[in-house]
Design a protein around this motif. Structure first.
Motif, PDB file in Angstrom:
ATOM      1  N   LEU A  30     -24.188  20.594  28.907  1.00 62.70           N
ATOM      2  CA  LEU A  30     -24.059  20.561  30.368  1.00 62.70           C
ATOM      3  C   LEU A  30     -25.032  19.550  30.962  1.00 62.70           C
ATOM      4  CD1 LEU A  30     -22.866  21.633  32.984  1.00 62.70           C
ATOM      5  CD2 LEU A  30     -24.507  23.527  32.888  1.00 62.70           C
ATOM      6  N   CYS A  31     -26.245  19.492  30.421  1.00 65.66           N
ATOM      7  CA  CYS A  31     -27.228  18.507  30.885  1.00 65.66           C
ATOM      8  C   CYS A  31     -26.688  17.089  30.706  1.00 65.66           C
ATOM      9  CB  CYS A  31     -28.533  18.682  30.103  1.00 65.66           C
ATOM     10  SG  CYS A  31     -29.817  17.493  30.522  1.00 65.66           S
ATOM     11  N   ARG A  32     -26.107  16.835  29.537  1.00 71.06           N
ATOM     12  CA  ARG A  32     -25.559  15.503  29.280  1.00 71.06           C
ATOM     13  C   ARG A  32     -24.384  15.199  30.207  1.00 71.06           C
ATOM     14  NH1 ARG A  32     -23.239  13.941  23.369  1.00 71.06           N
ATOM     15  NH2 ARG A  32     -21.749  15.560  23.973  1.00 71.06           N
ATOM     16  N   GLN A  33     -23.524  16.200  30.443  1.00 71.89           N
ATOM     17  CA  GLN A  33     -22.365  15.992  31.310  1.00 71.89           C
ATOM     18  C   GLN A  33     -22.780  15.739  32.754  1.00 71.89           C
ATOM     19  OE1 GLN A  33     -19.023  15.853  30.180  1.00 71.89           O
ATOM     20  NE2 GLN A  33     -18.916  14.911  32.208  1.00 71.89           N
ATOM     21  N   LEU A  34     -23.823  16.410  33.204  1.00 71.73           N
ATOM     22  CA  LEU A  34     -24.325  16.160  34.555  1.00 71.73           C
ATOM     23  C   LEU A  34     -24.725  14.703  34.726  1.00 71.73           C
ATOM     24  CD1 LEU A  34     -26.433  19.398  35.122  1.00 71.73           C
ATOM     25  CD2 LEU A  34     -24.686  18.540  36.694  1.00 71.73           C
ATOM     26  N   GLY A  35     -25.396  14.155  33.722  1.00 68.79           N
ATOM     27  CA  GLY A  35     -25.785  12.751  33.782  1.00 68.79           C
ATOM     28  C   GLY A  35     -24.589  11.826  33.763  1.00 68.79           C
ATOM     29  N   ALA A  42     -28.959  14.029  38.686  1.00 67.61           N
ATOM     30  CA  ALA A  42     -28.182  15.270  38.712  1.00 67.61           C
ATOM     31  C   ALA A  42     -28.636  16.238  37.633  1.00 67.61           C
ATOM     32  CB  ALA A  42     -26.699  14.961  38.547  1.00 67.61           C
ATOM     33  N   ARG A  43     -29.293  15.727  36.608  1.00 62.70           N
ATOM     34  CA  ARG A  43     -29.771  16.624  35.547  1.00 62.70           C
ATOM     35  C   ARG A  43     -30.827  17.594  36.066  1.00 62.70           C
ATOM     36  NH1 ARG A  43     -29.513  11.720  31.871  1.00 62.70           N
ATOM     37  NH2 ARG A  43     -27.535  11.997  30.768  1.00 62.70           N
ATOM     38  N   LEU A  44     -31.437  17.268  37.196  1.00 61.86           N
ATOM     39  CA  LEU A  44     -32.416  18.168  37.792  1.00 61.86           C
ATOM     40  C   LEU A  44     -31.758  19.450  38.303  1.00 61.86           C
ATOM     41  CD1 LEU A  44     -34.568  15.597  39.809  1.00 61.86           C
ATOM     42  CD2 LEU A  44     -35.126  16.649  37.606  1.00 61.86           C
ATOM     43  N   THR A  45     -30.444  19.447  38.440  1.00 64.24           N
ATOM     44  CA  THR A  45     -29.743  20.635  38.932  1.00 64.24           C
ATOM     45  C   THR A  45     -29.358  21.585  37.802  1.00 64.24           C
ATOM     46  OG1 THR A  45     -27.459  19.785  38.784  1.00 64.24           O
ATOM     47  CG2 THR A  45     -28.745  19.159  40.732  1.00 64.24           C
ATOM     48  N   LEU A  46     -29.653  21.226  36.569  1.00 63.34           N
ATOM     49  CA  LEU A  46     -29.299  22.056  35.419  1.00 63.34           C
ATOM     50  C   LEU A  46     -29.882  23.458  35.572  1.00 63.34           C
ATOM     51  CD1 LEU A  46     -28.056  22.154  32.526  1.00 63.34           C
ATOM     52  CD2 LEU A  46     -30.296  21.420  31.681  1.00 63.34           C
ATOM     53  N   VAL A  74     -32.767  13.314  27.511  1.00 60.79           N
ATOM     54  CA  VAL A  74     -33.991  13.153  28.315  1.00 60.79           C
ATOM     55  C   VAL A  74     -35.155  12.708  27.445  1.00 60.79           C
ATOM     56  CG1 VAL A  74     -35.636  14.328  29.836  1.00 60.79           C
ATOM     57  CG2 VAL A  74     -33.195  14.860  29.991  1.00 60.79           C
ATOM     58  N   ASN A  75     -35.255  13.290  26.270  1.00 55.36           N
ATOM     59  CA  ASN A  75     -36.327  12.962  25.321  1.00 55.36           C
ATOM     60  C   ASN A  75     -35.713  12.588  23.977  1.00 55.36           C
ATOM     61  OD1 ASN A  75     -38.573  12.741  23.711  1.00 55.36           O
ATOM     62  ND2 ASN A  75     -39.161  14.906  23.851  1.00 55.36           N
ATOM     63  N   PRO A  76     -35.495  11.300  23.720  1.00 55.20           N
ATOM     64  CA  PRO A  76     -34.815  10.861  22.486  1.00 55.20           C
ATOM     65  C   PRO A  76     -35.539  11.266  21.206  1.00 55.20           C
ATOM     66  CG  PRO A  76     -34.909   9.085  24.091  1.00 55.20           C
ATOM     67  CD  PRO A  76     -35.791  10.176  24.612  1.00 55.20           C
ATOM     68  N   LEU A  77     -36.802  11.658  21.312  1.00 54.33           N
ATOM     69  CA  LEU A  77     -37.532  12.080  20.118  1.00 54.33           C
ATOM     70  C   LEU A  77     -37.182  13.513  19.716  1.00 54.33           C
ATOM     71  CD1 LEU A  77     -41.080  10.625  20.918  1.00 54.33           C
ATOM     72  CD2 LEU A  77     -39.280   9.620  19.488  1.00 54.33           C
TER      73      LEU A  77
END
Length: 304
Positions: A30-35, A42-46, A74-77
């Motif tokens: 869902l986080c990825r889809q928001l982006g 928009a990911r801040l609305t997760l 958000v964090n590729p690591l």
């Protein structure tokens, strides 16, 4: 108006590792889809709440999403998992997330003090842009949330509104949102649609009531509207005994609402994720209720 809740979440300690990994995968998807749908901000609305909406869509649907490993957007690591399918469900949950956030920000501008208004004014342009796109693709959803806010404001500004009347707009909003999961406009009175409407109604009622109970202390300090404060005529000079009476009453009405919600869930046919959905409703919500009403540090008159 209760819009961005944060209360509809699982009790993680009672989930199997596999189940928790599946829940996290839906959350991260869902986080990825928001982006993808509305931009990075928009990911801040997760939220847990819209994650649950996505899960319920998957649970009622016929296709169960598989999962694959990937990197956090958000964090590729950081490694995480994502759904292989389910874009339609995630898009709908993303739209609900940004629409509710937009109206929450508008509500904050109307009700907050200076610094709250300042923060909300800063966020409003981003939220308005995302909401415009979501409303274009899901006009019914935007209309449902907008009508609920209008009804909430009218109710709270009325003469001595009761708790049931105050909870009705949020109950009705989630009733319609969850009814849409049935996906059968040609048969709006199907058994599945009726049960989902019942489920959404009592989930919305529980959310409104728990939020109101959670905010009693804050609303007393700021002299803000709260149906429990109004019913029991609380003030900053109220005794601990009076506050305990409100707490016990809130627990009773929440337990009754939760029993109706669980009854609807028990007769709902779920094709997938039954253990996770059961965990959220039957363990997560009661645990949050207990934490808010009984595990939080007791309110003392001097702290109000």
């Amino acid at each position: 108006m209760v819009l961005v809740f944060g209360y509809i979440r699982p009790q993680k300690s009672e989930l199997l590792v596999r189940e928790y990994d599946q829940y996290k995968a839906v959350y991260c998807s869902l986080c990825r889809q928001l982006g993808k749908s509305y931009g990075m901000m928009a990911r801040l609305t997760l939220s847990y709440d819209c994650t649950f909406y996505a899960l319920m869509q998957f649970a009622v649907g016929t296709e169960c999403p598989g999962f694959h490993a990937g990197r956090c957007v958000v964090n590729p690591l950081k490694k995480c998992a994502y759904c292989n399918v389910g874009e339609k469900e995630l898009i709908a949950a993303s739209a609900l997330s940004v629409i509710m956030t937009y109206y929450k920000i508008k509500d904050d501008i109307a009700d907050s003090h200076f610094f709250g208004k300042l923060r909300s004014f800063f966020l409003l342009p981003f939220a308005a842009h995302a909401r415009k796109r979501a409303a274009r693709d899901f006009p019914w959803m935007d209309a449902v949330v907008s009508r609920s806010i209008e009804k909430q404001n009218k109710t709270e500004q009325g003469d001595n509104p009761c708790i049931d009347a105050c909870a009705e707009p949020t109950s009705e909003m989630l009733r319609q949102v969850f009814a849409s999961i049935a996906g059968k406009p040609e048969d709006p009175e199907s058994a599945e649609a009726r049960i989902l409407r019942q489920f959404g109604y009592y989930l919305g009622r529980w959310v409104y009531l728990i939020d109101a109970a959670d905010d009693i202390g804050k609303d007393l300090r700021s002299a803000s509207f709260n149906p429990f404060i109004l019913k029991f005529q609380l003030s900053q000079s109220s005794t601990q005994e009076e506050l305990d009476k409100v707490q016990n009453y809130a627990n009773q009405v929440l337990n009754h609402t939760l029993s109706q919600l669980i009854a609807a869930l028990n007769i709902l046919d779920l094709n997938h994720f039954r253990p996770i959905i059961d965990n959220v409703v039957k363990k997560g919500l009661p645990e949050i209720q207990k934490e808010i009403l009984f595990k939080k540090e007791k309110m003392h008159v001097g702290s109000l």
